[in-house]
Design a protein around this motif. Structure first.
Motif, PDB file in Angstrom:
ATOM      1  N   PRO A 106       0.798  -1.225   0.000  1.00  0.00           N
ATOM      2  CA  PRO A 106       0.000   0.000   0.000  1.00  0.00           C
ATOM      3  C   PRO A 106       0.830   1.274   0.000  1.00  0.00           C
ATOM      4  CG  PRO A 106      -0.931  -1.597   1.527  1.00  0.00           C
ATOM      5  CD  PRO A 106       0.353  -2.169   1.042  1.00  0.00           C
ATOM      6  N   ALA A 107       2.027   1.220   0.613  1.00  0.00           N
ATOM      7  CA  ALA A 107       2.865   2.421   0.647  1.00  0.00           C
ATOM      8  C   ALA A 107       3.286   2.856  -0.751  1.00  0.00           C
ATOM      9  CB  ALA A 107       4.098   2.163   1.516  1.00  0.00           C
ATOM     10  N   ASP A 108       3.400   1.907  -1.695  1.00  0.00           N
ATOM     11  CA  ASP A 108       3.753   2.273  -3.063  1.00  0.00           C
ATOM     12  C   ASP A 108       2.668   3.126  -3.702  1.00  0.00           C
ATOM     13  OD1 ASP A 108       6.059   0.765  -2.760  1.00  0.00           O
ATOM     14  OD2 ASP A 108       5.132  -1.049  -3.576  1.00  0.00           O
ATOM     15  N   VAL A 109       1.413   2.754  -3.465  1.00  0.00           N
ATOM     16  CA  VAL A 109       0.298   3.525  -4.023  1.00  0.00           C
ATOM     17  C   VAL A 109       0.171   4.864  -3.314  1.00  0.00           C
ATOM     18  CG1 VAL A 109      -2.169   3.477  -4.570  1.00  0.00           C
ATOM     19  CG2 VAL A 109      -0.858   1.352  -4.560  1.00  0.00           C
ATOM     20  N   ALA A 110       0.338   4.865  -1.984  1.00  0.00           N
ATOM     21  CA  ALA A 110       0.232   6.120  -1.230  1.00  0.00           C
ATOM     22  C   ALA A 110       1.297   7.117  -1.663  1.00  0.00           C
ATOM     23  CB  ALA A 110       0.349   5.832   0.265  1.00  0.00           C
ATOM     24  N   ALA A 111       2.482   6.641  -2.011  1.00  0.00           N
ATOM     25  CA  ALA A 111       3.551   7.537  -2.440  1.00  0.00           C
ATOM     26  C   ALA A 111       3.235   8.211  -3.765  1.00  0.00           C
ATOM     27  CB  ALA A 111       4.864   6.766  -2.540  1.00  0.00           C
ATOM     28  N   SER A 112       2.350   7.609  -4.553  1.00  0.00           N
ATOM     29  CA  SER A 112       1.977   8.183  -5.850  1.00  0.00           C
ATOM     30  C   SER A 112       0.650   8.919  -5.812  1.00  0.00           C
ATOM     31  CB  SER A 112       1.914   7.061  -6.904  1.00  0.00           C
ATOM     32  OG  SER A 112       3.145   6.390  -7.018  1.00  0.00           O
ATOM     33  N   ALA A 113       0.104   9.166  -4.624  1.00  0.00           N
ATOM     34  CA  ALA A 113      -1.216   9.794  -4.522  1.00  0.00           C
ATOM     35  C   ALA A 113      -1.246  11.171  -5.174  1.00  0.00           C
ATOM     36  CB  ALA A 113      -1.635   9.884  -3.047  1.00  0.00           C
ATOM     37  N   GLU A 114      -0.190  11.957  -4.999  1.00  0.00           N
ATOM     38  CA  GLU A 114      -0.170  13.296  -5.576  1.00  0.00           C
ATOM     39  C   GLU A 114      -0.120  13.226  -7.105  1.00  0.00           C
ATOM     40  OE1 GLU A 114      -0.322  17.465  -5.099  1.00  0.00           O
ATOM     41  OE2 GLU A 114      -0.684  15.780  -3.750  1.00  0.00           O
ATOM     42  N   ARG A 115       0.598  12.277  -7.658  1.00  0.00           N
ATOM     43  CA  ARG A 115       0.631  12.121  -9.113  1.00  0.00           C
ATOM     44  C   ARG A 115      -0.730  11.703  -9.648  1.00  0.00           C
ATOM     45  NH1 ARG A 115       6.299   8.826 -10.266  1.00  0.00           N
ATOM     46  NH2 ARG A 115       7.706  10.282  -9.215  1.00  0.00           N
ATOM     47  N   ALA A 124      -7.957  15.617  -4.307  1.00  0.00           N
ATOM     48  CA  ALA A 124      -7.034  14.839  -3.480  1.00  0.00           C
ATOM     49  C   ALA A 124      -7.311  13.360  -3.682  1.00  0.00           C
ATOM     50  CB  ALA A 124      -7.166  15.211  -2.006  1.00  0.00           C
ATOM     51  N   VAL A 125      -6.296  12.538  -3.407  1.00  0.00           N
ATOM     52  CA  VAL A 125      -6.407  11.085  -3.472  1.00  0.00           C
ATOM     53  C   VAL A 125      -5.886  10.514  -2.161  1.00  0.00           C
ATOM     54  CG1 VAL A 125      -5.648   8.985  -4.636  1.00  0.00           C
ATOM     55  CG2 VAL A 125      -6.136  11.026  -5.982  1.00  0.00           C
ATOM     56  N   TYR A 126      -6.681   9.656  -1.530  1.00  0.00           N
ATOM     57  CA  TYR A 126      -6.304   9.036  -0.258  1.00  0.00           C
ATOM     58  C   TYR A 126      -6.336   7.519  -0.427  1.00  0.00           C
ATOM     59  CZ  TYR A 126      -7.213  13.714   1.477  1.00  0.00           C
ATOM     60  OH  TYR A 126      -7.189  15.070   1.664  1.00  0.00           O
ATOM     61  N   LEU A 139     -11.047   9.184  -4.035  1.00  0.00           N
ATOM     62  CA  LEU A 139     -10.788  10.405  -4.778  1.00  0.00           C
ATOM     63  C   LEU A 139     -11.788  11.469  -4.353  1.00  0.00           C
ATOM     64  CD1 LEU A 139      -9.564   8.019  -6.523  1.00  0.00           C
ATOM     65  CD2 LEU A 139      -9.947   9.459  -8.509  1.00  0.00           C
ATOM     66  N   VAL A 140     -11.293  12.598  -3.882  1.00  0.00           N
ATOM     67  CA  VAL A 140     -12.143  13.700  -3.438  1.00  0.00           C
ATOM     68  C   VAL A 140     -12.133  14.765  -4.535  1.00  0.00           C
ATOM     69  CG1 VAL A 140     -12.524  15.433  -1.652  1.00  0.00           C
ATOM     70  CG2 VAL A 140     -11.596  13.192  -1.048  1.00  0.00           C
ATOM     71  N   GLY A 141     -13.327  15.146  -5.002  1.00  0.00           N
ATOM     72  CA  GLY A 141     -13.423  16.027  -6.147  1.00  0.00           C
ATOM     73  C   GLY A 141     -13.206  17.490  -5.865  1.00  0.00           C
ATOM     74  N   PHE A 142     -13.413  17.932  -4.618  1.00  0.00           N
ATOM     75  CA  PHE A 142     -13.281  19.350  -4.272  1.00  0.00           C
ATOM     76  C   PHE A 142     -12.899  19.461  -2.804  1.00  0.00           C
ATOM     77  CE2 PHE A 142     -17.612  17.912  -3.847  1.00  0.00           C
ATOM     78  CZ  PHE A 142     -18.013  18.392  -2.614  1.00  0.00           C
TER      79      PHE A 142
END
Length: 457
Positions: A106-115, A124-126, A139-142
């Motif tokens: 999961p840390a691999d995906v979390a590290a790419s959340a901003e991308r 934002a992506v959590y 995925l939060v739209g606003f």
């Protein structure tokens, strides 16, 4: 004629763009549902594989898959992304589950959340770990914290109060059985009182004993006096109230000992059970103690005040160390809290598992609240803007933290909720001398007729 049509089309296009920009600013939820959601879904479906590859989240295909591709097609065997689940739209964004490939975490995906946020055009992506090998992308739209709207299905319950909204659009639930004691810090006009107001209004609807210490002459907690079983408005009253709470805690330990057959001389520290193991008919009501502006309890001017301070701090530390098993919980609030307050301050803070830090005046205050549990959250607390009251950073001793914002609740509505639920206050004879006087409310202002709760003279 052609020029008129061209200008009309141009004007209509500009009006549509301006209307969309205004809607996105003024009504972000409506804009997301009508424009942002479809656009993000299309962008996600069209670029999923390439985005995962660019983020380094693809892996080499299995040997059998590579052989199958070579046997059936002449295409090049390319790395494969994590298997994507169904896209589930929400009122604030999207949810989607990913099955991780072998070797991923999961840390691999979390590290790419901003991308991923930039690639799919969302706010934002959590990433949340669902089970081994499966993560959920939210995925939060606003920006949901700019105008707070609590989820309709917030997971509440007994001693579980949804009190604020997290930045991932989920409710922040104050769970007293999981996090028994909490420290709430915030400068003037930071929203600390609003957080406290929401918490009291929600707890007032439960069968919980509410006790308050407000050394600012009761200006913060007095409006809710109808629901409080005890209220101290100056250090002298607090010095009398705290020993009563400690005695109540000791009596509850004796009740547990008697029920379980433990020898009466056993020290309290060696008792590992709690009041929740007692039968419901014998179980005493839980107590939540609110301490507003805790620094007032530490300030001293004379030698006599210093002795009184030491006694009060000792009682607070005992309640924080042993109160959970007896069903006694602490909510300690203040503008600053650290070793400079005096002896026992650091020891008391160490017992307060939950931390809520609103906007503070200096970095040292944020470090006092969050530095010992989540150092990376200190910067987030220091960057809270003054024009966003109620915004805070919450954390606990597990090291996790997130941004939250408390919804607006007027003082009159909170006070009315406390008056309407005054009959729910459990009867605790030991606290009767400290019950606040509640003046009768005129019928014109009180709304529905409710019988006033009797108070002790």
């Amino acid at each position: 004629m052609t020029d008129l049509v061209t200008w009309a089309e141009l004007g209509g296009t500009l009006a549509a763009i301006g209307g969309g920009a205004y809607a996105r600013r003024a009504c972000p939820a409506a804009y997301w549902s009508t424009v942002g959601l479809p656009a993000s879904v299309v962008r996600l479906l069209a670029s999923y594989s390439s985005t995962m590859d660019a983020c380094g989240l693809t892996v080499e295909p299995s040997r059998w898959r590579a052989l199958a591709v070579k046997a059936t097609t002449r295409r090049e065997v390319r790395p494969v992304p994590p298997r994507r689940g169904m896209i589930r739209p929400t009122s604030t964004g999207l949810r989607m589950r990913l099955r991780l490939a072998a070797g991923q975490e999961p840390a691999d995906v979390a590290a790419s959340a901003e991308r991923l946020r930039h690639a799919w055009g969302v706010h934002a992506v959590y990433v949340r770990d669902v089970k081994p090998g499966v993560v959920e992308l939210r995925l939060v739209g606003f920006d949901v914290l700019r105008k707070v709207r609590m989820p309709k299905r917030a997971a509440g319950g007994f001693l579980r109060v949804p009190v604020a909204l997290r930045e991932d659009a989920t409710a922040f639930v104050r769970d007293y059985q999981a996090v028994p004691h909490e420290l709430v810090l915030g400068a003037t006009l930071s929203g600390k009182s609003m957080y406290l107001r929401n918490l009291i209004a929600k707890l007032a609807a439960q069968s919980v004993v509410l006790v308050g210490i407000d050394c600012k002459r009761g200006v913060e907690l007095a409006p809710f006096a109808a629901r409080f079983s005890a209220l101290a408005t100056d250090p002298d009253q607090a010095a009398e109230l705290l020993p009563v709470l400690v005695k109540e805690m000791e009596d509850r330990y004796d009740l547990i000992k008697a029920r379980q057959g433990i020898a009466p001389g056993t020290p309290d520290e060696e008792i590992t059970s709690d009041v929740w193991g007692l039968p419901e008919s014998e179980r005493p009501a839980p107590i939540v103690l609110f301490v507003d502006e805790v620094a007032e309890l530490f300030l001293v001017a004379t030698r006599k005040d210093e002795d009184r301070r030491d006694q009060m701090v000792t009682h607070l530390i005992r309640l924080a160390q042993l109160g959970r098993a007896a069903g006694i919980y602490l909510e300690v609030c203040g503008q600053r809290f650290g070793a400079e307050l005096g002896k026992g301050a650091t020891m008391l803070r160490a017992q307060l598992t939950g931390r809520v830090c609103h906007r503070v005046n200096d970095e040292a205050s944020a470090k006092m609240a969050l530095g010992d549990i989540a150092p990376e959250a200190v910067y987030a607390a220091c960057s809270i803007a003054p024009e966003l009251p109620g915004l805070a950073v919450v954390g606990d001793t597990s090291g996790g933290w997130s941004r939250v914002r408390t919804p607006y609740l007027s003082l009159s509505d909170a006070a009315a909720a406390c008056r309407e639920s005054a009959y729910l206050a459990p009867d605790l004879p030991a606290l009767a001398p400290f019950r606040p006087y509640v003046p009768p409310v005129p019928e014109a202002a009180s709304g529905p007729s409710t019988a006033p709760r009797p108070v002790a003279e």
